[in-house]
Enzyme design. Structure first.
Site, PDB file in Angstrom:
ATOM      1  N   LYS A  84      71.836  88.583  38.944  1.00 36.25           N
ATOM      2  CA  LYS A  84      72.707  89.509  38.218  1.00 36.25           C
ATOM      3  C   LYS A  84      72.621  90.904  38.825  1.00 36.25           C
ATOM      4  CE  LYS A  84      70.450  87.384  34.361  1.00 36.25           C
ATOM      5  NZ  LYS A  84      69.518  87.706  33.298  1.00 36.25           N
TER       6      LYS A  84
ATOM      7  N   SER B 198      69.243  92.288  25.562  1.00 36.66           N
ATOM      8  CA  SER B 198      69.535  93.325  26.561  1.00 36.66           C
ATOM      9  C   SER B 198      71.022  93.327  26.890  1.00 36.66           C
ATOM     10  CB  SER B 198      68.744  93.076  27.841  1.00 36.66           C
ATOM     11  OG  SER B 198      67.375  93.174  27.593  1.00 36.66           O
TER      12      SER B 198
ATOM     13  N   HIS C 167      61.822  92.949  22.697  1.00 32.27           N
ATOM     14  CA  HIS C 167      60.803  92.763  23.751  1.00 32.27           C
ATOM     15  C   HIS C 167      59.497  93.423  23.335  1.00 32.27           C
ATOM     16  CE1 HIS C 167      64.325  92.509  26.788  1.00 32.27           C
ATOM     17  NE2 HIS C 167      63.786  91.307  26.714  1.00 32.27           N
TER      18      HIS C 167
ATOM     19  N   ARG D 131      64.532  83.841  19.599  1.00 34.50           N
ATOM     20  CA  ARG D 131      65.102  84.599  18.481  1.00 34.50           C
ATOM     21  C   ARG D 131      65.812  83.686  17.504  1.00 34.50           C
ATOM     22  NH1 ARG D 131      68.131  88.131  22.838  1.00 34.50           N
ATOM     23  NH2 ARG D 131      68.290  85.989  23.499  1.00 34.50           N
TER      24      ARG D 131
HETATM   25  O1  PNS Z   1      64.794  87.887  30.420  1.00 36.71           O
HETATM   26  P1  PNS Z   1      65.362  86.676  31.073  1.00 36.71           P
HETATM   27  O2  PNS Z   1      66.465  87.064  32.027  1.00 36.71           O
HETATM   28  O3  PNS Z   1      65.781  85.618  30.093  1.00 36.71           O
HETATM   29  O4  PNS Z   1      64.162  86.060  31.968  1.00 36.71           O
HETATM   30  C1  PNS Z   1      64.357  84.902  32.734  1.00 36.71           C
HETATM   31  C2  PNS Z   1      63.179  84.694  33.713  1.00 36.71           C
HETATM   32  C3  PNS Z   1      63.015  85.902  34.589  1.00 36.71           C
HETATM   33  C4  PNS Z   1      61.928  84.454  32.917  1.00 36.71           C
HETATM   34  C5  PNS Z   1      63.507  83.421  34.549  1.00 36.71           C
HETATM   35  O5  PNS Z   1      64.794  83.548  35.068  1.00 36.71           O
HETATM   36  C6  PNS Z   1      62.523  83.190  35.670  1.00 36.71           C
HETATM   37  O6  PNS Z   1      61.380  82.881  35.446  1.00 36.71           O
HETATM   38  N1  PNS Z   1      63.005  83.343  36.917  1.00 36.71           N
HETATM   39  C7  PNS Z   1      62.192  83.216  38.101  1.00 36.71           C
HETATM   40  C8  PNS Z   1      62.639  82.015  38.920  1.00 36.71           C
HETATM   41  C9  PNS Z   1      61.998  80.744  38.428  1.00 36.71           C
HETATM   42  O7  PNS Z   1      60.802  80.606  38.367  1.00 36.71           O
HETATM   43  N2  PNS Z   1      62.858  79.754  38.087  1.00 36.71           N
HETATM   44  C10 PNS Z   1      62.423  78.466  37.608  1.00 36.71           C
HETATM   45  C11 PNS Z   1      62.175  78.444  36.121  1.00 36.71           C
HETATM   46  S1  PNS Z   1      63.420  77.564  35.319  1.00 36.71           S
END
Ligand code: PNS
Length: 181
Positions: A43, A130, A19, A92
């Site tokens: 989660k 993570s 990150h 990645r």
């Molecule tokens: O680090 P992560 O858990 O891969 O991040 C995922 C994240 C937080 C970027 C994604 O889950 C997100 O944007 N969630 C907010 C809800 C949203 O906008 N969902 C629609 C997009 S598919």
């Protein structure tokens, strides 16, 4: 340098060296980068949002064009609220691609003016996530080099005294003794 604001959304539970690598790369190509922690993930997190914010604050203190925020609900709505024109996400390995593509296209459907930009972290972090950091730390394994020191310390505090983080050790396997003739 790209004019305007970019948002780097994620869970950051906990922030890893991958990150941080991406934040540093992003800060070089965007005028302003907002690292945004999702508040209401389904989660059960290991670290509270406040703890993640505190770690990220310490880690990004030297990056003047990087700021931190949290968000709830749709990421595109948050991006709009801070006038961000780009979303930064890391890829990645090819295994990330399918999920990231799906998310980027869904976000584009929700907000066509918001562009997703993918960047690759340094290859030495290509296997760091993570989730795996949490798994290794919870099992008492070493996470040195995978997360910044401040995160390693927080993991130590969080998991002690039930678990202890160890430094890598060479485990000596006792050799079989020769039978006496
Ligand atoms: O680090 P992560 O858990 O891969 O991040 C995922 C994240 C937080 C970027 C994604 O889950 C997100 O944007 N969630 C907010 C809800 C949203 O906008 N969902 C629609 C997009 S598919």
């Amino acid at each position: 340098m790209n004019k305007g604001i970019a948002v780097y959304p994620g869970s950051f539970d906990p922030p890893t060296n991958g990150h941080l690598d991406l934040i540093e790369r992003g800060s070089k190509i965007f005028e302003e980068l907002v690292v945004a922690i999702l508040r209401n993930s389904e989660k059960t997190p290991m670290f509270t949002v406040a703890e993640r914010l505190e770690m990220l604050r310490e880690l990004t203190a030297d990056l003047k064009n990087v700021s931190l925020d949290t968000f709830d609900g749709l990421m595109v709505e948050f991006a709009k609220s801070i006038d961000a024109k780009c979303v930064l996400r890391g890829i990645r390995a090819i295994s990330d691609y399918e999920y990231e593509l799906q998310m980027a296209l869904m976000n584009r459907k929700l907000e066509p003016t918001l562009e997703t930009v993918f960047m690759m972290p340094a290859d030495k972090y290509s296997y760091v996530s993570s989730r795996l950091v949490r798994e290794v730390a919870q099992a008492g394994g070493p996470v040195k080099g995978l997360v910044p020191e401040v995160v390693e310390q927080k993991l130590r505090e969080k998991l002690a005294p039930a678990y202890k983080l160890r430094d890598p050790q060479i485990i000596e396997v006792p050799r079989k003794r020769k039978k006496k003739a």
